[in-house]
Design a protein around this motif. Structure first.
Motif, PDB file in Angstrom:
ATOM      1  N   ASN A  85       1.265  -1.581  -0.012  1.00 57.77           N
ATOM      2  CA  ASN A  85       0.033  -0.129  -0.133  1.00 57.77           C
ATOM      3  C   ASN A  85       0.808   1.083   0.299  1.00 57.77           C
ATOM      4  O   ASN A  85       0.225   1.942  -0.510  1.00 57.77           O
ATOM      5  CB  ASN A  85      -1.241   0.091   1.640  1.00 57.77           C
ATOM      6  N   GLY A  86       1.716   1.582   0.701  1.00 62.95           N
ATOM      7  CA  GLY A  86       2.544   2.173   1.220  1.00 62.95           C
ATOM      8  C   GLY A  86       3.104   2.243  -0.293  1.00 62.95           C
ATOM      9  O   GLY A  86       3.636   3.587  -1.005  1.00 62.95           O
ATOM     10  N   VAL A  87       4.365   1.374  -1.410  1.00 65.47           N
ATOM     11  CA  VAL A  87       4.909   1.648  -2.402  1.00 65.47           C
ATOM     12  C   VAL A  87       3.756   2.192  -3.405  1.00 65.47           C
ATOM     13  O   VAL A  87       4.198   3.494  -4.004  1.00 65.47           O
ATOM     14  CB  VAL A  87       5.188   0.158  -2.746  1.00 65.47           C
ATOM     15  N   VAL A  88       2.497   2.115  -3.182  1.00 65.58           N
ATOM     16  CA  VAL A  88       1.487   2.248  -3.832  1.00 65.58           C
ATOM     17  C   VAL A  88       1.053   3.706  -4.216  1.00 65.58           C
ATOM     18  O   VAL A  88       0.662   4.317  -5.337  1.00 65.58           O
ATOM     19  CB  VAL A  88       0.263   1.462  -4.374  1.00 65.58           C
ATOM     20  N   ASN A  89       1.123   4.267  -2.832  1.00 63.37           N
ATOM     21  CA  ASN A  89       0.478   5.492  -2.493  1.00 63.37           C
ATOM     22  C   ASN A  89       1.297   6.259  -3.409  1.00 63.37           C
ATOM     23  O   ASN A  89       1.364   7.305  -3.712  1.00 63.37           O
ATOM     24  CB  ASN A  89       0.122   5.275  -1.237  1.00 63.37           C
TER      25      ASN A  89
ATOM     26  N   VAL B 138      16.473   6.170  -8.069  1.00 68.77           N
ATOM     27  CA  VAL B 138      15.823   5.010  -7.777  1.00 68.77           C
ATOM     28  C   VAL B 138      15.498   5.897  -6.661  1.00 68.77           C
ATOM     29  O   VAL B 138      15.710   5.933  -5.483  1.00 68.77           O
ATOM     30  CB  VAL B 138      16.562   3.744  -7.130  1.00 68.77           C
ATOM     31  N   VAL B 139      14.119   4.982  -6.361  1.00 70.94           N
ATOM     32  CA  VAL B 139      13.014   5.371  -4.917  1.00 70.94           C
ATOM     33  C   VAL B 139      12.951   5.480  -4.015  1.00 70.94           C
ATOM     34  O   VAL B 139      12.707   3.587  -4.214  1.00 70.94           O
ATOM     35  CB  VAL B 139      11.759   5.493  -6.154  1.00 70.94           C
ATOM     36  N   ALA B 140      13.760   5.106  -2.977  1.00 72.15           N
ATOM     37  CA  ALA B 140      13.973   3.852  -1.841  1.00 72.15           C
ATOM     38  C   ALA B 140      13.069   3.067  -1.600  1.00 72.15           C
ATOM     39  O   ALA B 140      13.245   2.191  -1.288  1.00 72.15           O
ATOM     40  CB  ALA B 140      14.628   4.986  -1.224  1.00 72.15           C
ATOM     41  N   ASP B 141      11.495   4.047  -1.072  1.00 69.89           N
ATOM     42  CA  ASP B 141      10.734   3.412  -0.696  1.00 69.89           C
ATOM     43  C   ASP B 141       9.986   3.805  -2.151  1.00 69.89           C
ATOM     44  O   ASP B 141       8.116   2.985  -1.694  1.00 69.89           O
ATOM     45  CB  ASP B 141      10.304   4.053   0.889  1.00 69.89           C
ATOM     46  N   GLY B 142       9.903   3.080  -3.314  1.00 69.48           N
ATOM     47  CA  GLY B 142       9.156   2.903  -4.264  1.00 69.48           C
ATOM     48  C   GLY B 142       9.393   1.845  -5.420  1.00 69.48           C
ATOM     49  O   GLY B 142       8.391   1.603  -5.856  1.00 69.48           O
TER      50      GLY B 142
ATOM     51  N   ASP C 249      -5.215  -1.891  -9.335  1.00 73.27           N
ATOM     52  CA  ASP C 249      -6.647  -1.202  -9.176  1.00 73.27           C
ATOM     53  C   ASP C 249      -6.429  -0.548  -8.341  1.00 73.27           C
ATOM     54  O   ASP C 249      -6.586   0.968  -9.272  1.00 73.27           O
ATOM     55  CB  ASP C 249      -8.147  -2.525  -9.038  1.00 73.27           C
ATOM     56  N   GLU C 250      -5.221  -0.525  -7.757  1.00 66.37           N
ATOM     57  CA  GLU C 250      -4.970   0.828  -6.616  1.00 66.37           C
ATOM     58  C   GLU C 250      -3.820   1.319  -7.714  1.00 66.37           C
ATOM     59  O   GLU C 250      -3.949   3.177  -6.648  1.00 66.37           O
ATOM     60  CB  GLU C 250      -4.742   0.405  -5.443  1.00 66.37           C
ATOM     61  N   LEU C 251      -3.630   1.808  -8.622  1.00 66.70           N
ATOM     62  CA  LEU C 251      -2.518   2.365  -9.094  1.00 66.70           C
ATOM     63  C   LEU C 251      -3.833   3.700  -9.714  1.00 66.70           C
ATOM     64  O   LEU C 251      -4.717   2.875 -10.839  1.00 66.70           O
ATOM     65  CB  LEU C 251      -2.398   1.850 -10.418  1.00 66.70           C
ATOM     66  N   ASN C 252      -2.864   4.687 -10.391  1.00 65.87           N
ATOM     67  CA  ASN C 252      -3.997   5.920 -10.389  1.00 65.87           C
ATOM     68  C   ASN C 252      -3.707   6.120 -11.655  1.00 65.87           C
ATOM     69  O   ASN C 252      -2.270   7.112 -11.798  1.00 65.87           O
ATOM     70  CB  ASN C 252      -4.018   7.282  -9.760  1.00 65.87           C
ATOM     71  N   ILE C 253      -3.450   5.568 -13.152  1.00 66.78           N
ATOM     72  CA  ILE C 253      -3.197   5.705 -14.082  1.00 66.78           C
ATOM     73  C   ILE C 253      -4.221   6.320 -15.184  1.00 66.78           C
ATOM     74  O   ILE C 253      -5.288   6.343 -14.906  1.00 66.78           O
ATOM     75  CB  ILE C 253      -3.035   4.272 -14.853  1.00 66.78           C
ATOM     76  N   LYS C 254      -3.495   7.109 -15.777  1.00 64.88           N
ATOM     77  CA  LYS C 254      -4.251   8.196 -16.779  1.00 64.88           C
ATOM     78  C   LYS C 254      -4.580   8.038 -17.880  1.00 64.88           C
ATOM     79  O   LYS C 254      -3.206   7.469 -18.727  1.00 64.88           O
ATOM     80  CB  LYS C 254      -3.601   9.512 -16.613  1.00 64.88           C
TER      81      LYS C 254
ATOM     82  N   THR D 287      10.489   2.569 -10.020  1.00 69.46           N
ATOM     83  CA  THR D 287      10.300   2.149  -8.981  1.00 69.46           C
ATOM     84  C   THR D 287       9.072   0.988  -9.275  1.00 69.46           C
ATOM     85  O   THR D 287       9.314   0.202 -10.494  1.00 69.46           O
ATOM     86  CB  THR D 287       8.513   3.613  -8.494  1.00 69.46           C
ATOM     87  N   GLY D 288       8.958   0.103  -8.919  1.00 74.31           N
ATOM     88  CA  GLY D 288       8.068  -1.141  -9.311  1.00 74.31           C
ATOM     89  C   GLY D 288       8.244  -2.407  -8.243  1.00 74.31           C
ATOM     90  O   GLY D 288       9.182  -2.781  -7.662  1.00 74.31           O
TER      91      GLY D 288
END
Length: 188
Positions: A27-31, A134-138, A71-76, A110-111
């Motif tokens: 959840n944290g990574v997705v946010n 690199v997003v360390a917490d992403g 589903d939690e990802l906000n994709i445009k 990320t990912g």
């Protein structure tokens, strides 16, 4: 002229986030990915959602449930979606051509999974002379036979911080640091 950046979101697919394959801090990574994607769009930088295509292997087959993004990802609609066929996102995916077309020099990565596709893509990006953040917490991964997922992430963040890059550069920053830098850029 500001450096053109791109956000890469690697393999945040339903098939990698099941009760059998739990991931650290999902959840944290997705946010954090959603927050970064919002900033990238505001700055008119591209957001890439990259999905592993199992290519007739029986896993992550294109258009299957496993292949779908969380589903939690906000994709445009303006985001760029690419399929990949190996751990390295650059391998036969068209990513390199698209980045050159967009005149992109810096990649924020990320990912999932830290120790597979994220790691392979970072190494490949460096050999192509991109500046890499690199997003360390992403990024996230699962438990491994000899290391907890949290320790795998910690280990790879350390490795990337200590790499010798080619003509590009590499840094590892957490989400809050990146957002603070972006906020200063956008609002100053």
């Amino acid at each position: 002229m500001k450096t053109k950046k791109a956000l890469l979101v690697i393999d945040m697919q339903k098939g990698s986030f099941t009760p059998i394959t739990p991931r650290f801090d999902t959840n944290g990574v997705v946010n954090r990915i959603n927050g970064l994607a919002d900033f990238f769009r505001k700055m008119d930088f591209p957001v890439f959602f990259i999905q592993h295509d199992g290519n007739a292997t029986g896993e992550f087959e294109k258009n299957s449930w496993e292949w779908e993004l969380l589903d939690e990802l906000n994709i445009k609609p303006t985001d760029i979606r690419l399929d990949k066929y190996a751990n390295d996102v650059f391998y036969k995916s068209g990513l390199q051509d698209k980045l050159l077309e967009l005149k992109t020099q810096e990649l924020l990565i990320t990912g999932c999974a830290t120790d597979f596709c994220v790691e392979s893509t970072i190494q490949s990006a460096l050999t192509k002379d991109y500046d890499v953040t690199v997003v360390a917490d992403g990024h996230t991964t699962g438990e491994r036979p000899h290391l907890s997922a949290e320790k795998v992430i910690e280990h790879y963040n350390w490795v990337w911080q200590n790499m010798i890059p080619t003509n590009g550069k590499i840094k590892v920053e957490n989400y809050a640091e990146i957002i603070k830098t972006f906020a200063n850029t956008v609002y100053n």
